[in-house]
Design a protein around this motif. Structure first.
Motif, PDB file in Angstrom:
ATOM      1  N   ASP A  87      -3.843   1.657  -1.877  1.00 20.36           N
ATOM      2  CA  ASP A  87      -3.370   3.016  -2.146  1.00 20.36           C
ATOM      3  C   ASP A  87      -2.554   3.592  -0.994  1.00 20.36           C
ATOM      4  N   ALA A  96       0.523   4.310   1.117  1.00 18.06           N
ATOM      5  CA  ALA A  96       1.973   4.226   0.933  1.00 18.06           C
ATOM      6  C   ALA A  96       2.618   3.565   2.149  1.00 18.06           C
ATOM      7  N   LYS A 139       6.520   1.754   3.736  1.00 16.24           N
ATOM      8  CA  LYS A 139       7.975   1.775   3.611  1.00 16.24           C
ATOM      9  C   LYS A 139       8.438   0.624   2.729  1.00 16.24           C
ATOM     10  N   ALA A 174       1.875  -1.797  -3.411  1.00 15.18           N
ATOM     11  CA  ALA A 174       1.557  -0.518  -2.781  1.00 15.18           C
ATOM     12  C   ALA A 174       2.671   0.488  -3.046  1.00 15.18           C
ATOM     13  N   PRO A 175       2.337   1.780  -3.130  1.00 18.71           N
ATOM     14  CA  PRO A 175       3.382   2.796  -3.345  1.00 18.71           C
ATOM     15  C   PRO A 175       4.302   2.898  -2.139  1.00 18.71           C
ATOM     16  N   THR A 176       5.521   3.331  -2.390  1.00 19.34           N
ATOM     17  CA  THR A 176       6.523   3.454  -1.327  1.00 19.34           C
ATOM     18  C   THR A 176       6.915   4.902  -1.066  1.00 19.34           C
ATOM     19  N   VAL A 177       6.258   5.854  -1.700  1.00 25.06           N
ATOM     20  CA  VAL A 177       6.523   7.278  -1.471  1.00 25.06           C
ATOM     21  C   VAL A 177       5.213   7.969  -1.145  1.00 25.06           C
ATOM     22  N   ASP A 178       5.313   9.093  -0.448  1.00 33.75           N
ATOM     23  CA  ASP A 178       4.127   9.854  -0.065  1.00 33.75           C
ATOM     24  C   ASP A 178       3.522  10.558  -1.277  1.00 33.75           C
ATOM     25  N   TYR A 179       2.256  10.907  -1.132  1.00 31.71           N
ATOM     26  CA  TYR A 179       1.560  11.654  -2.177  1.00 31.71           C
ATOM     27  C   TYR A 179       1.845  13.146  -2.005  1.00 31.71           C
ATOM     28  N   ASN A 212      -0.543  11.059   3.088  1.00 35.01           N
ATOM     29  CA  ASN A 212      -0.695   9.634   2.828  1.00 35.01           C
ATOM     30  C   ASN A 212      -2.161   9.277   3.003  1.00 35.01           C
ATOM     31  N   VAL A 227       5.272   8.354   5.018  1.00 34.29           N
ATOM     32  CA  VAL A 227       6.374   7.396   5.022  1.00 34.29           C
ATOM     33  C   VAL A 227       7.687   8.080   5.389  1.00 34.29           C
ATOM     34  N   ALA A 273      -1.324   4.605 -10.402  1.00 33.18           N
ATOM     35  CA  ALA A 273      -1.370   5.047  -9.009  1.00 33.18           C
ATOM     36  C   ALA A 273      -2.431   6.124  -8.850  1.00 33.18           C
TER      37      ALA A 273
END
Length: 361
Positions: free
Chosen positions: A46, A48, A50, A62-67, A81, A87, A221
């Motif tokens: 989980d 995030a 780059k 994995a995600p590439t943007v912030d929550y 994050n 990120v 996500a």
């Protein structure tokens, strides 16, 4: 005298051994936690990260943007994050945080163009029963004392000025002896500065994140929700729903023994105890020699015959289910394939025909 010199040496060696053990201990993996009931949690997927420069997918998808979390009635939205710094770089100057620490910020919000940090990155995930907790600390300054610092300084200077005027009015004749209004003013300002510079009175914003298990198979996500902030705006509470927050089995660690290996070790030890104990008993008590020293020799000697008998029984049972040839066919017994019964039937037919002819005559 020799024992007195030996004890300090032994104590020193024990101290060195303990220090070596302390240095060789391993720490827990960041963003993972194990509960007392044996449940294991891993939130690293989980976090995030780059996006790779070559355009490939990151590890574990994995995600590439912030929550992002909506503040609703708070008036500001939040960016954070999980177990790592944000990120995207922070846009703007962060209040009360050194510039070299901006890259370690894990949560922040923007209010009226000003950026406020909610804490630095941390991977210390804590399992309390079925709940997972993660905290970020060391954000921007907060609290009533921080908000009213300029007001308190003005109030302190005003009180000091009033004290100086009162002191000059009531004890005007003794200003030269006791230092006058300048002494009272400097004392009040110095005390106020000392109070402002005291580290015990400094409070910084922090973040507390609670994780809950999301059993929805369609949820790809994690989702972040803002819960509340304390009246002093020092602690902010968030809730994260993620499928990775569900309890799972702890993976195998290098150097540890797997359950299958433990069972195999126990089985080998049991077989060795059975063989060695049986041989010792038969040799010493029963005076057995040769193969008869083995425990339960007659039983193990008949195992092979039992296996062969069982094999033939199974084979004969399966032969019943094999397909067989059906239909009429000639039996072997004559070159033409005709049997004795067919020849007798022809002779009988000729005899009947002959009798019919004689009857007609």
């Amino acid at each position: 005298m020799r024992p007195q010199t030996t004890y300090p040496v032994l104590l020193a060696l024990l101290g060195l051994a303990a220090a070596e053990d302390m240095t060789t201990t391993t720490t827990a993996t960041a963003c993972t936690a194990s509960s007392t009931s044996g449940a294991f949690y891993d939130l690293r997927p989980d976090m995030a990260v780059k996006a790779p420069e070559d355009g490939s997918k990151p590890a574990h998808n994995a995600p590439t943007v912030d929550y992002k979390a909506r503040g609703h009635d708070y008036g500001s939205n939040f960016i954070l994050n999980i177990c790592g710094p944000v990120v995207e770089p922070v846009d703007g100057e962060v209040h009360d945080v050194k510039q070299e620490l901006w890259r370690n910020i894990s949560a922040y919000y923007v209010s009226k163009g000003d950026v406020y940090s909610l804490g630095m990155q941390s991977g210390a995930l804590i399992a309390r029963g079925k709940e997972l907790v993660l905290q970020y600390k060391g954000g921007s300054l907060c609290g009533k004392k921080h908000k009213s610092k300029s007001d308190r300084r003005n109030a302190g200077e005003e009180i000091a000025a009033r004290g100086a005027v009162h002191e000059g009015a009531a004890y005007k004749d003794y200003e030269d002896d006791e230092g006058g209004s300048d002494a009272g003013n400097s004392t009040a300002v110095d005390a106020l500065k000392k109070h402002d510079d005291d580290d015990d009175d400094v409070r910084r914003k922090s973040t507390t994140i609670f994780f809950s298990c999301d059993k929805d198979p369609m949820a790809a996500a994690a989702s972040v929700s803002f819960i509340a902030a304390d009246p002093d705006e020092c602690n902010y509470v968030f809730k994260v729903k993620s499928r990775h927050a569900c309890a799972g089995a702890e993976p195998h660690k290098p150097g540890s023994v797997e359950p299958g290996s433990v069972f195999l070790i126990i089985l080998v030890i049991a077989v060795l105890v059975y063989l060695l104990g049986g041989i010792f008993y038969n040799r010493t008590v029963s005076n057995a020699r040769g193969w008869k020293q083995l425990p339960n020799y007659s039983l193990w000697a008949g195992v092979w015959s039992f296996i062969t008998d069982l094999f033939f029984i199974v084979l004969s049972s399966c032969a019943r289910f094999l397909p067989s040839r059906r239909g009429y066919h000639y039996l072997a017994g004559s070159p033409t394939g005709r049997t004795r019964s067919s020849r007798d039937r022809d002779a009988e037919n000729r005899l009947i025909d002959q009798l019919d002819e004689e009857w007609d005559d």
